[in-house]
Design an enzyme around this catalytic site. Sequence first.
Site, mmCIF file in Angstrom:
data_model
loop_
_atom_site.group_PDB
_atom_site.id
_atom_site.type_symbol
_atom_site.label_atom_id
_atom_site.label_comp_id
_atom_site.label_asym_id
_atom_site.label_seq_id
_atom_site.Cartn_x
_atom_site.Cartn_y
_atom_site.Cartn_z
ATOM 1 N N ASN A 6 0.859 -1.191 0.000
ATOM 2 C CA ASN A 6 0.000 0.000 0.000
ATOM 3 C C ASN A 6 0.897 1.243 0.000
ATOM 4 O OD1 ASN A 6 -1.903 1.963 0.421
ATOM 5 N ND2 ASN A 6 -2.422 1.341 2.515
ATOM 6 N N TRP A 7 1.009 1.857 -1.164
ATOM 7 C CA TRP A 7 1.896 3.028 -1.282
ATOM 8 C C TRP A 7 1.261 4.300 -0.734
ATOM 9 C CZ3 TRP A 7 4.327 2.438 -6.914
ATOM 10 C CH2 TRP A 7 5.282 1.420 -6.873
ATOM 11 N N LYS A 8 -0.028 4.242 -0.411
ATOM 12 C CA LYS A 8 -0.742 5.429 0.097
ATOM 13 C C LYS A 8 -0.494 6.628 -0.839
ATOM 14 C CE LYS A 8 -0.434 3.417 4.661
ATOM 15 N NZ LYS A 8 -0.387 3.588 6.088
ATOM 16 N N HIS A 91 -9.726 1.253 4.733
ATOM 17 C CA HIS A 91 -8.458 1.435 5.451
ATOM 18 C C HIS A 91 -8.709 2.424 6.599
ATOM 19 C CE1 HIS A 91 -4.421 2.672 6.450
ATOM 20 N NE2 HIS A 91 -3.996 1.572 5.847
ATOM 21 N N GLU A 93 -7.165 4.853 7.664
ATOM 22 C CA GLU A 93 -6.947 6.271 7.332
ATOM 23 C C GLU A 93 -8.181 6.850 6.629
ATOM 24 O OE1 GLU A 93 -3.196 5.571 5.413
ATOM 25 O OE2 GLU A 93 -2.319 5.184 7.383
ATOM 26 N N GLU A 159 -5.598 -4.785 10.628
ATOM 27 C CA GLU A 159 -4.592 -3.741 10.812
ATOM 28 C C GLU A 159 -4.904 -2.930 12.068
ATOM 29 O OE1 GLU A 159 -2.558 -2.615 6.903
ATOM 30 O OE2 GLU A 159 -4.352 -1.409 7.047
ATOM 31 N N GLY A 165 2.361 2.300 11.089
ATOM 32 C CA GLY A 165 3.391 3.341 11.028
ATOM 33 C C GLY A 165 4.082 3.633 12.349
ATOM 34 N N SER A 201 3.121 -1.947 10.529
ATOM 35 C CA SER A 201 4.562 -1.994 10.826
ATOM 36 C C SER A 201 5.251 -3.291 10.398
ATOM 37 C CB SER A 201 4.812 -1.726 12.312
ATOM 38 O OG SER A 201 4.432 -0.403 12.628
ATOM 39 N N GLY A 222 2.799 -1.048 4.388
ATOM 40 C CA GLY A 222 2.764 0.364 4.015
ATOM 41 C C GLY A 222 4.174 0.898 3.830
ATOM 42 N N GLY A 223 4.696 1.544 4.861
ATOM 43 C CA GLY A 223 6.002 2.220 4.793
ATOM 44 C C GLY A 223 7.115 1.386 4.181
#
Length: 247
Positions: A6-8, A91, A93, A159, A165, A201, A222-223
Amino acid sequence: MFIAANWKMNLNKKSIKSFVEHLKIYKFSKNVQLCIFPPTIYIDFLSKLIKNIPISIGGQNCHHQSFGAFTGEISAISLKEFGCDYVILGHSERRIYNKETNEYIKKCAQFGIKSSLRPIICVGENLDQRENGKAIDFIEKQITDCLPEDFNELTIAYEPIWSIGTGKIPLQSEIREMHKNIKDIVFSKSKKNVKVLYGGSVNEQNIQEILSINNVDGVLVGGASLKIKDFLAIYGSAVKHLKNYNI
Ligand code: PGA
């Protein structure tokens, strides 16, 4: 085994191009499926770059109507037209910043399925709910309210919000318990099996540990999916994990 990246709202044409240059020379295993979820505007760009690489593409959200006066939204039909196979829905967010509700997510999932996309529905408790022993009940409600009426193939991503994150992940026993619970809830309501991914994470250091937990069918990253080195290290660890277990 499924790895979702997931590159957001990250990367640009230049960094995506350089990312793909490294993928072109990598030998992929067919036992670990990969899907990248780039920002919507780069879906077509990425899709053209990876057309000879065994990686799928997905959208980070979609609307529940085919078209219409919905400024800034993206239709599942458009995602499909531009080569997407999957769509992430709900998600945390989007639940927090865009006020998406379970009912809304359910409608989007149903329309996504109708448009031949495979939804990945995200669920996850906050720290307060985890610390007060309310995580299981909260997730049960999220799943019950988001579950599409009818589906053949569905993925749920567990999640925990407090893990996204932050570098913190739940205990192995907590992930095991939650994934088993999610599968049981979906089965009791639909008589169907789902895949459950863990997200929050995930990195090169903890991937082996996470994949060794029962009922973890893959990860949503993600990150650590933004840098090619970390991304390939996670992928390589997943392949190694399957080999070690002779899967
Ligand atoms: P993270 O994000 O891997 O950076 O924690 C995961 C996610 O939000 O899907």
